[in-house]
Enzyme design. Structure first.
Site, PDB file in Angstrom:
ATOM      1  N   CYS A   1      -9.718 -10.384  10.471  1.00 33.26           N
ATOM      2  CA  CYS A   1      -9.558  -9.896   9.096  1.00 33.26           C
ATOM      3  C   CYS A   1      -9.750 -10.964   8.031  1.00 33.26           C
ATOM      4  O   CYS A   1      -9.832 -10.644   6.844  1.00 33.26           O
ATOM      5  CB  CYS A   1      -8.183  -9.245   8.953  1.00 33.26           C
TER       6      CYS A   1
ATOM      7  N   HIS B   1      -6.425  -8.586   2.235  1.00 32.33           N
ATOM      8  CA  HIS B   1      -6.855  -7.751   3.353  1.00 32.33           C
ATOM      9  C   HIS B   1      -6.054  -6.456   3.321  1.00 32.33           C
ATOM     10  O   HIS B   1      -4.828  -6.473   3.275  1.00 32.33           O
ATOM     11  CB  HIS B   1      -6.621  -8.498   4.668  1.00 32.33           C
TER      12      HIS B   1
ATOM     13  N   ASN C   1      -7.819   0.484   7.800  1.00 28.39           N
ATOM     14  CA  ASN C   1      -7.955  -0.957   8.021  1.00 28.39           C
ATOM     15  C   ASN C   1      -9.291  -1.187   8.721  1.00 28.39           C
ATOM     16  O   ASN C   1      -9.478  -0.798   9.869  1.00 28.39           O
ATOM     17  CB  ASN C   1      -6.793  -1.450   8.884  1.00 28.39           C
TER      18      ASN C   1
END
EC number: 2.3.1.180
Length: 327
Positions: free
Chosen positions: A116, A253, A283
């Site tokens: 990420c 993120h 996500n």
């Protein structure tokens, strides 16, 4: 602190798979419901790649979208960087497949696997290559197909993740570049808390239960992020010689909305000035930050001269980011 950046972001394009997996769809797959998912994650739906769609396919489509916006986007590209931890193959790299598809001549290729945090790393690498004078134009593509590795019987993880890709062009700036500072750190001693096995099925001596499937310790990660990321953001701002009050947009993120809310509360930064992408896309790992940027640009939120903090965190464990001035 003087940061000798010589690059700027000059284009952005995105690709979102057509198939939508809503919370109501997940109710038919696992023991969950829309209210529970929204309360815990803030995610309403996510995009899912087709069975024959992989990271390279999403990446290529993101570049195609970029070319619709800017027809000369790939002309003169001398390095392609792809961020992904869900590549089609161990080798060849996704970046090589992108290069081959568009037949971009005289260009290097590399993939970055920092989960990420990947996009922030890629922008920093691109800026460093350009500032060093080795390259003039870098194509960055963040592309993830997390649906390929998610366990859809695990209600704690399958509700979070989606698939997407974003392509960004970074070019040599005629004057001062847009990158004001960068800061990265990692803690590999905690690597087993976010993992997906490939050749080995153990991390730090801990055997992974499900080979080839993504696993994470949600409670541990939530506590780690809220405890450690504010310090990382403050160190980044210190390098840039800025206070958080001078930042126009915070782009973390987009792991989980509850996590982001706790993070900005700890930072004492307004949620309304925080850009996210997980409500309708989930996500998407290294794609969440550029996807938030793309979405905000489409909505006309980001203006020239504004200062942004892009900060990623995730598998590795890694975290870090960049401060940039939008040009």
């Amino acid at each position: 602190m003087q940061y000798n950046s010589s690059s700027k972001i000059t284009g952005i394009g995105a690709y979102l798979p057509q198939a939508i997996l809503s919370n109501h769809d997940l109710e038919k797959m696992v023991d969950t419901n829309d209210e529970w998912i929204l309360r815990r994650t803030g995610v309403r739906e996510r995009r899912i790649a087709q069975k024959d769609e992989f990271a390279s396919d999403l990446a290529i489509n993101a570049v195609e979208n970029l070319l619709k916006m800017q027809s000369t986007a790939v002309e003169g590209v001398d390095m392609i960087i792809v961020t992904t931890f869900t590549p089609d193959h161990l080798t060849p790299s996704v970046s090589a497949l992108v290069q081959g598809h568009f037949d971009i001549k005289n260009t290097g290729t590399m993939d970055i696997n920092s989960a990420c945090t990947g996009f922030a790393y890629a922008v920093c690498v691109a800026d460093s290559l350009i500032t060093a004078g080795s390259f003039k134009k870098v194509l960055i593509v963040s592309s993830e197909v997390l649906s390929k590795i998610v366990d859809y019987t695990d209600r704690n993880t399958c509700i979070l993740f989606g698939d997407a890709a974003v392509a960004v062009v970074v070019e040599k700036a005629e004057d001062k570049g847009c990158i004001l500072a960068s800061h990265f750190t990692s803690d590999g001693k905690m690597a087993e808390n976010v993992a997906c096995s490939a050749l080995s099925d153990s991390v730090n001596g801990r055997r992974l239960e499900k080979k080839g499937q993504f696993q994470q310790e949600g409670k541990f990660l939530y506590e780690y992020v809220v405890r450690n990321i504010p310090e990382g953001v403050n160190r980044l701002l210190e390098k840039a010689g800025l206070s958080l009050s001078e930042v126009d947009w915070f782009v973390p993120h987009s792991a989980n909305m509850r996590m982001i809310e706790a993070l900005v509360k700890r930072l004492e930064y307004p949620m309304e000035k925080t850009l996210t992408s997980n409500e309708y896309y989930g996500n998407t790992s290294s794609v969440t930050i550029p996807l938030s940027l793309w979405k905000a640009i489409e909505e006309g939120k980001i203006k020239p001269g504004q200062k942004l903090v892009l900060y990623g965190f995730g598998g590795g464990l890694t975290h870090g980011g960049i401060v940039l001035e939008w040009k």
